[in-house]
Design a protein around this motif. Structure first.
Motif, PDB file in Angstrom:
ATOM      1  N   ALA A  67      -5.456  11.130  14.729  1.00  0.00           N
ATOM      2  CA  ALA A  67      -4.113  10.777  14.250  1.00  0.00           C
ATOM      3  C   ALA A  67      -3.509   9.667  15.102  1.00  0.00           C
ATOM      4  N   GLY A  68      -4.281   8.590  15.284  1.00  0.00           N
ATOM      5  CA  GLY A  68      -3.711   7.345  15.788  1.00  0.00           C
ATOM      6  C   GLY A  68      -3.178   6.596  14.573  1.00  0.00           C
ATOM      7  N   VAL A  69      -2.860   5.333  14.785  1.00  0.00           N
ATOM      8  CA  VAL A  69      -2.270   4.584  13.672  1.00  0.00           C
ATOM      9  C   VAL A  69      -3.277   4.404  12.532  1.00  0.00           C
ATOM     10  N   THR A  70      -4.565   4.330  12.823  1.00  0.00           N
ATOM     11  CA  THR A  70      -5.558   4.158  11.762  1.00  0.00           C
ATOM     12  C   THR A  70      -5.651   5.410  10.895  1.00  0.00           C
ATOM     13  N   GLY A  71      -5.747   6.583  11.546  1.00  0.00           N
ATOM     14  CA  GLY A  71      -5.809   7.841  10.787  1.00  0.00           C
ATOM     15  C   GLY A  71      -4.543   8.047   9.966  1.00  0.00           C
ATOM     16  N   VAL A  88      -6.844  15.711  11.332  1.00  0.00           N
ATOM     17  CA  VAL A  88      -6.903  16.591  12.497  1.00  0.00           C
ATOM     18  C   VAL A  88      -6.904  15.751  13.757  1.00  0.00           C
ATOM     19  N   GLU A  89      -6.141  16.204  14.740  1.00  0.00           N
ATOM     20  CA  GLU A  89      -5.959  15.428  15.971  1.00  0.00           C
ATOM     21  C   GLU A  89      -6.124  16.364  17.166  1.00  0.00           C
ATOM     22  N   GLN A  90      -6.981  15.965  18.107  1.00  0.00           N
ATOM     23  CA  GLN A  90      -7.269  16.848  19.242  1.00  0.00           C
ATOM     24  C   GLN A  90      -6.061  17.054  20.160  1.00  0.00           C
ATOM     25  N   ALA A  91      -5.172  16.059  20.217  1.00  0.00           N
ATOM     26  CA  ALA A  91      -3.975  16.187  21.060  1.00  0.00           C
ATOM     27  C   ALA A  91      -2.762  16.063  20.138  1.00  0.00           C
ATOM     28  N   GLY A  96      -4.202   8.396  21.674  1.00  0.00           N
ATOM     29  CA  GLY A  96      -5.175   7.397  22.137  1.00  0.00           C
ATOM     30  C   GLY A  96      -4.528   6.030  22.294  1.00  0.00           C
ATOM     31  N   ALA A  97      -5.273   4.984  21.906  1.00  0.00           N
ATOM     32  CA  ALA A  97      -4.792   3.606  22.101  1.00  0.00           C
ATOM     33  C   ALA A  97      -3.490   3.345  21.347  1.00  0.00           C
ATOM     34  N   SER A  98      -3.266   4.061  20.259  1.00  0.00           N
ATOM     35  CA  SER A  98      -2.053   3.794  19.462  1.00  0.00           C
ATOM     36  C   SER A  98      -0.776   4.114  20.231  1.00  0.00           C
ATOM     37  N   GLY A  99      -0.880   4.957  21.252  1.00  0.00           N
ATOM     38  CA  GLY A  99       0.292   5.260  22.063  1.00  0.00           C
ATOM     39  C   GLY A  99       0.217   4.595  23.431  1.00  0.00           C
ATOM     40  N   ALA A 100      -0.754   3.718  23.644  1.00  0.00           N
ATOM     41  CA  ALA A 100      -0.932   3.117  24.976  1.00  0.00           C
ATOM     42  C   ALA A 100      -1.317   1.653  24.814  1.00  0.00           C
ATOM     43  N   ASN A 101      -0.495   0.919  24.088  1.00  0.00           N
ATOM     44  CA  ASN A 101      -0.820  -0.498  23.870  1.00  0.00           C
ATOM     45  C   ASN A 101       0.386  -1.370  24.183  1.00  0.00           C
ATOM     46  N   HIS A 102       0.223  -2.669  23.907  1.00  0.00           N
ATOM     47  CA  HIS A 102       1.238  -3.649  24.274  1.00  0.00           C
ATOM     48  C   HIS A 102       2.395  -3.724  23.276  1.00  0.00           C
ATOM     49  N   GLY A 103       2.199  -3.137  22.100  1.00  0.00           N
ATOM     50  CA  GLY A 103       3.267  -3.198  21.087  1.00  0.00           C
ATOM     51  C   GLY A 103       3.530  -4.616  20.603  1.00  0.00           C
ATOM     52  N   LEU A 104       2.492  -5.411  20.578  1.00  0.00           N
ATOM     53  CA  LEU A 104       2.639  -6.805  20.129  1.00  0.00           C
ATOM     54  C   LEU A 104       2.116  -6.935  18.704  1.00  0.00           C
ATOM     55  N   LEU A 105       2.998  -7.332  17.808  1.00  0.00           N
ATOM     56  CA  LEU A 105       2.575  -7.616  16.431  1.00  0.00           C
ATOM     57  C   LEU A 105       2.097  -9.067  16.440  1.00  0.00           C
ATOM     58  N   ARG A 224      -9.162  20.126  17.584  1.00  0.00           N
ATOM     59  CA  ARG A 224     -10.254  19.236  17.982  1.00  0.00           C
ATOM     60  C   ARG A 224     -11.492  19.496  17.132  1.00  0.00           C
ATOM     61  N   VAL A 225     -12.126  18.427  16.702  1.00  0.00           N
ATOM     62  CA  VAL A 225     -13.417  18.576  16.005  1.00  0.00           C
ATOM     63  C   VAL A 225     -14.470  18.846  17.069  1.00  0.00           C
ATOM     64  N   VAL A 226     -15.173  19.971  16.923  1.00  0.00           N
ATOM     65  CA  VAL A 226     -16.161  20.296  17.957  1.00  0.00           C
ATOM     66  C   VAL A 226     -17.601  20.275  17.444  1.00  0.00           C
ATOM     67  N   GLY A 401     -12.291   0.086  16.181  1.00  0.00           N
ATOM     68  CA  GLY A 401     -12.006  -1.277  16.635  1.00  0.00           C
ATOM     69  C   GLY A 401     -10.693  -1.755  16.033  1.00  0.00           C
ATOM     70  N   GLY A 402     -10.551  -3.063  15.894  1.00  0.00           N
ATOM     71  CA  GLY A 402      -9.358  -3.627  15.262  1.00  0.00           C
ATOM     72  C   GLY A 402      -8.141  -3.619  16.168  1.00  0.00           C
ATOM     73  N   LYS A 403      -6.988  -3.770  15.536  1.00  0.00           N
ATOM     74  CA  LYS A 403      -5.721  -3.896  16.246  1.00  0.00           C
ATOM     75  C   LYS A 403      -4.695  -2.995  15.584  1.00  0.00           C
ATOM     76  N   LEU A 404      -3.656  -2.704  16.346  1.00  0.00           N
ATOM     77  CA  LEU A 404      -2.488  -2.051  15.751  1.00  0.00           C
ATOM     78  C   LEU A 404      -2.000  -2.919  14.577  1.00  0.00           C
ATOM     79  N   THR A 405      -1.970  -4.221  14.801  1.00  0.00           N
ATOM     80  CA  THR A 405      -1.486  -5.173  13.790  1.00  0.00           C
ATOM     81  C   THR A 405      -2.274  -5.064  12.486  1.00  0.00           C
ATOM     82  N   THR A 406      -3.569  -4.718  12.566  1.00  0.00           N
ATOM     83  CA  THR A 406      -4.401  -4.725  11.353  1.00  0.00           C
ATOM     84  C   THR A 406      -4.678  -3.321  10.825  1.00  0.00           C
TER      85      THR A 406
HETATM   86  C1  LIG Z   1      -4.351  -1.628  26.491  1.00  0.00           C
HETATM   87  C2  LIG Z   1      -4.306  -1.925  25.013  1.00  0.00           C
HETATM   88  C3  LIG Z   1      -3.371  -2.823  24.523  1.00  0.00           C
HETATM   89  C4  LIG Z   1      -3.333  -3.108  23.154  1.00  0.00           C
HETATM   90  N1  LIG Z   1      -2.371  -3.932  22.681  1.00  0.00           N
HETATM   91  C5  LIG Z   1      -2.292  -4.182  21.360  1.00  0.00           C
HETATM   92  C6  LIG Z   1      -1.252  -4.991  20.856  1.00  0.00           C
HETATM   93  O1  LIG Z   1      -0.365  -5.430  21.579  1.00  0.00           O
HETATM   94  N2  LIG Z   1      -1.238  -5.254  19.529  1.00  0.00           N
HETATM   95  C7  LIG Z   1      -2.177  -4.766  18.684  1.00  0.00           C
HETATM   96  O2  LIG Z   1      -2.121  -5.082  17.499  1.00  0.00           O
HETATM   97  N3  LIG Z   1      -3.167  -3.950  19.134  1.00  0.00           N
HETATM   98  C8  LIG Z   1      -3.232  -3.639  20.441  1.00  0.00           C
HETATM   99  N4  LIG Z   1      -4.199  -2.815  20.925  1.00  0.00           N
HETATM  100  C9  LIG Z   1      -5.145  -2.208  19.982  1.00  0.00           C
HETATM  101  C10 LIG Z   1      -4.528  -0.993  19.278  1.00  0.00           C
HETATM  102  O3  LIG Z   1      -3.838  -0.192  20.183  1.00  0.00           O
HETATM  103  C11 LIG Z   1      -5.637  -0.183  18.622  1.00  0.00           C
HETATM  104  O4  LIG Z   1      -6.371  -1.035  17.790  1.00  0.00           O
HETATM  105  C12 LIG Z   1      -5.132   0.942  17.742  1.00  0.00           C
HETATM  106  O5  LIG Z   1      -4.128   1.685  18.386  1.00  0.00           O
HETATM  107  C13 LIG Z   1      -6.303   1.855  17.396  1.00  0.00           C
HETATM  108  O6  LIG Z   1      -5.822   2.957  16.680  1.00  0.00           O
HETATM  109  P1  LIG Z   1      -6.828   4.092  16.216  1.00  0.00           P
HETATM  110  O7  LIG Z   1      -6.031   5.038  15.411  1.00  0.00           O
HETATM  111  O8  LIG Z   1      -8.011   3.460  15.562  1.00  0.00           O
HETATM  112  O9  LIG Z   1      -7.367   4.754  17.548  1.00  0.00           O
HETATM  113  P2  LIG Z   1      -6.576   5.726  18.572  1.00  0.00           P
HETATM  114  O10 LIG Z   1      -5.147   5.410  18.607  1.00  0.00           O
HETATM  115  O11 LIG Z   1      -7.323   5.674  19.855  1.00  0.00           O
HETATM  116  O12 LIG Z   1      -6.697   7.150  17.893  1.00  0.00           O
HETATM  117  C14 LIG Z   1      -7.859   7.930  17.939  1.00  0.00           C
HETATM  118  C15 LIG Z   1      -7.416   9.380  17.945  1.00  0.00           C
HETATM  119  O13 LIG Z   1      -8.559  10.216  17.738  1.00  0.00           O
HETATM  120  C16 LIG Z   1      -8.324  11.410  18.457  1.00  0.00           C
HETATM  121  N5  LIG Z   1      -9.595  12.136  18.668  1.00  0.00           N
HETATM  122  C17 LIG Z   1     -10.617  11.774  19.468  1.00  0.00           C
HETATM  123  N6  LIG Z   1     -11.592  12.715  19.444  1.00  0.00           N
HETATM  124  C18 LIG Z   1     -11.170  13.693  18.606  1.00  0.00           C
HETATM  125  C19 LIG Z   1     -11.723  14.938  18.181  1.00  0.00           C
HETATM  126  N7  LIG Z   1     -12.912  15.384  18.635  1.00  0.00           N
HETATM  127  N8  LIG Z   1     -11.024  15.699  17.308  1.00  0.00           N
HETATM  128  C20 LIG Z   1      -9.804  15.293  16.849  1.00  0.00           C
HETATM  129  N9  LIG Z   1      -9.235  14.127  17.240  1.00  0.00           N
HETATM  130  C21 LIG Z   1      -9.902  13.325  18.094  1.00  0.00           C
HETATM  131  C22 LIG Z   1      -7.711  10.912  19.763  1.00  0.00           C
HETATM  132  O14 LIG Z   1      -7.015  11.944  20.457  1.00  0.00           O
HETATM  133  C23 LIG Z   1      -6.798   9.793  19.272  1.00  0.00           C
HETATM  134  O15 LIG Z   1      -5.461  10.229  19.057  1.00  0.00           O
HETATM  135  C24 LIG Z   1      -4.269  -2.502  22.272  1.00  0.00           C
HETATM  136  C25 LIG Z   1      -5.197  -1.593  22.768  1.00  0.00           C
HETATM  137  C26 LIG Z   1      -5.210  -1.292  24.124  1.00  0.00           C
HETATM  138  C27 LIG Z   1      -6.182  -0.285  24.642  1.00  0.00           C
END
Ligand SMILES: Cc1cc2nc3c(=O)[nH]c(=O)nc-3n(C[C@H](O)[C@H](O)[C@H](O)COP(=O)(O)OP(=O)(O)OC[C@H]3O[C@@H](n4cnc5c(N)ncnc54)[C@H](O)[C@@H]3O)c2cc1C
Length: 573
Positions: A67-71, A88-91, A96-105, A224-226, A401-406
């Motif tokens: 449940a990051g921005v992609t999910g 389903v989201e483990q936390a 993950g990265a969706s809550g720990a990024n630069h917030g740059l569109l 969590r998916v196990v 992979g990819g970006k928050l923006t995409t």
């Molecule tokens: C330092 C940093 C800076 C960035 N800055 C930018 C920016 O400024 N602009 C931009 O466009 N992009 C930026 N990005 C990229 C962007 O943050 C990511 O592309 C985007 O957040 C990815 O989202 P996601 O949902 O694919 O992955 P994630 O957000 O990582 O989500 C994956 C989720 O899967 C869950 N998960 C893992 N294993 C399991 C399991 N077994 N069971 C259930 N759940 C599980 C995790 O807990 C996590 O919540 C940055 C990335 C980083 C790391």
């Protein structure tokens, strides 16, 4: 930290929590609450083949893992096409990265030299998001600036590279750039205006999920998916484990989507597959106050420490790129923080002396392209949609992979593939349908809550967080949502949905008030000191590398309060 005393003296009415009384396991009804026909989750029987105290069985059309921005974007896209889905989201969301990024569109300009596909995708998607999710975006604009000593060949190529991708930029004289952003260094030798903006990733994910859930999708947090069970070239069942729950959950889904970002390799391994991904950690610093109005990029090929993004009342300075073997643990280090401060101060000198209230780190999954790409900065920021049918698992797709923006585009491409397999002909409509903002989500925005509270504030509405001015009524809204989900929660779950703990005190005062308030309301399943300890421990990981100057004094006050008054002990380093 370990707790020894309760907070009973803090609020007159605060009492000890009764753990068992407050926690409820998700009921059959909660697991199945969904629109008739749109979501076919059903509670079957208690399984015998699996360990622990029985198994709840659930059926859905599509299971989305992560449940990051992609999910979240995928869940909404599929729900808008009438496809039943369970996330389903483990936390928690954005763990993950969706809550720990630069917030740059991104306008795309950052990637014109080494990643033209990502540059074009960012250009198109940022335009769309500004129209469809304006409440999540502060349209600040951005500047690319070069300073004396930067690569002059790159300066010469930059306008042409942007033009090739259709990215509009406007050249400024150095003095014009300084007039717009007075904190920039006087050593500027070139500057361009671009259409970068700041985006709030928490609000974005929450609102995508809100809309998906309103259409019948379901989210299981702390789940969590196990394990996968494979039969006949398909994933026949997915085994889940929920925090604090005695039983397992087994999901039967027609299609399974791996949207786990940097964890994608681990999830693919559950199906016996190997993904060519590497993990790259990026560290960011939070300065208070906000230093610039616009996003500032160093005008050079992407490198470390070259972006400053505003986020409400703070600025985010980043980032680094450090290869990790696994996505966790990924704490920021003192060396990374020192590097970021010195590098960022070259474009904004005041950053050398600024107050930093926190550091944090996220992990990017990058596609390993062989030894040819020597540095992680050279690896593509593009995304991958992998159909694992080619490797013999017919109902399994990975998007990573990819970006928050995409994220929207990533969701669209993945949903197209999954819908084709399901025989669903409904097209993607996320290019046209705006997000539907919910009032409760405004509390994730830095600076806004303060303005709102001051303008329309009810003087009886007690402020639980004074740095970010989050009132009791906002916490009540968030609690109502969390309680309805039926999964145990603590202070971090509230902090993730609001600005609680994110101001300069970093939880020193609001942590206490919130723990006491939850205790008073009897809505959490832990003792209030335990709640507080866990929250402060989580904040501590981001505080440890920034302990100098004012923030050190702030932290000493926090230590005196918590260790001296409440007998909590600091975790050993
Ligand atoms: C330092 C940093 C800076 C960035 N800055 C930018 C920016 O400024 N602009 C931009 O466009 N992009 C930026 N990005 C990229 C962007 O943050 C990511 O592309 C985007 O957040 C990815 O989202 P996601 O949902 O694919 O992955 P994630 O957000 O990582 O989500 C994956 C989720 O899967 C869950 N998960 C893992 N294993 C399991 C399991 N077994 N069971 C259930 N759940 C599980 C995790 O807990 C996590 O919540 C940055 C990335 C980083 C790391």
């Amino acid at each position: 930290m370990t707790g020894s005393r309760e907070l009973s003296g803090y609020f007159a009415k605060a009492k000890l929590l009764k753990a068992a009384a407050s926690y409820r396991q998700p009921s059959t009804d909660q697991l199945c609450r969904c629109r008739q026909g749109a979501f076919r989750t059903s509670y079957l029987t208690t399984g015998k083949s699996l360990r622990r105290k029985g198994t709840v069985r659930v059926e859905t059309q599509v299971l989305i893992i992560g449940a990051g921005v992609t999910g979240a974007g995928l869940s909404r896209d599929l729900a808008l096409r009438g496809v039943a889905n369970l996330v389903v989201e483990q936390a928690d969301i954005n763990a993950g990265a969706s809550g720990a990024n630069h917030g740059l569109l991104h306008s795309g300009a950052r990637y014109v030299s080494n990643d033209p596909v990502s540059a074009r995708q960012c250009k198109d998607e940022s335009r769309l998001l500004k129209r469809l999710a304006p409440e999540c975006i502060e349209d600040t604009g951005g500047l690319f600036v070069a300073i004396a000593g930067d690569d002059e060949n790159y300066l010469a190529e930059f306008p042409g590279l942007c033009a090739e991708q259709g990215i509009r930029i406007r050249e400024l004289q150095p003095q014009e750039a300084l007039d717009l952003e007075p904190s920039l260094t006087k050593d500027i030798i070139a500057a361009y205006l671009v259409k970068d903006a700041a985006i709030n990733p928490f609000r974005l994910t929450l609102e995508n999920l809100d809309q998906a859930e309103a259409l019948g999708a379901r989210l299981l947090r702390h789940t969590r998916v196990v394990r996968f069970e494979l039969r006949g070239g398909r994933i026949s069942r997915v085994l889940l484990r929920q925090r604090g729950v005695e039983h397992d959950v087994a999901v039967k889904a027609e299609q399974v989507i791996n949207a786990t970002g940097a964890w994608a390799k681990n999830i693919a391994a559950l199906a016996g597959l190997d993904l060519p991904l590497v993990c790259s950690k990026g560290t960011l610093l939070v300065s208070q106050p906000r230093i610039t109005r616009r996003v500032i990029n160093r005008l050079r090929p992407p490198a470390d420490g070259d972006i400053v993004t505003p986020a409400g009342t703070v600025s985010l300075i980043g980032t680094t790129s450090v290869r990790l073997a696994e996505p966790e643990p990924c704490d920021p280090t003192i060396n990374e923080v020192d590097f970021l401060v010195s590098e960022a101060a070259r474009i904004i000198p005041s950053l050398a002396e600024a107050r930093y209230i926190r550091a944090f780190a996220g992990v990017r999954p990058l596609l390993f392209q062989g030894e040819a790409a020597e540095k992680d900065r050279q690896l593509s920021r593009g995304f991958l949609v992998l159909d694992h049918a080619a490797e013999g698992v017919n109902n399994f797709v990975t998007v990573t992979g990819g970006k928050l923006t995409t994220f929207r585009l990533m969701a669209e491409k993945t949903a197209d593939l999954v819908c084709e397999r399901l025989g669903v002909s409904a097209p993607c409509i996320t290019k046209k349908v705006p997000l539907q903002p919910r009032k409760a989500r405004q509390w994730t925005e830095a600076g806004k809550p303060a303005r709102k509270w001051l303008q329309g504030g009810d003087s009886n509405d007690l402020l639980l967080c004074e740095c970010e001015m989050v009132p009791r009524s906002a916490v009540d809204q968030i609690l109502a949502d969390l309680v309805a989900q039926g999964v145990p929660f603590d202070l971090s779950d509230i902090a993730l949905r609001s600005r609680v703990g994110k101001g300069s005190c970093q939880g020193a005062f609001c942590g206490l008030r919130l723990a006491a308030y939850l205790s008073e309301k009897k809505v959490a399943d832990f003792r209030s000191t335990e709640l507080l300890s866990r929250f402060l421990e989580e904040r501590w990981h981001g505080l440890r590398p920034v302990l100098w100057g004012t923030q050190l004094a702030q932290e000493e006050l926090q230590e005196a309060l918590h260790c001296g008054l409440f007998g909590l002990e600091l975790e050993s380093p």
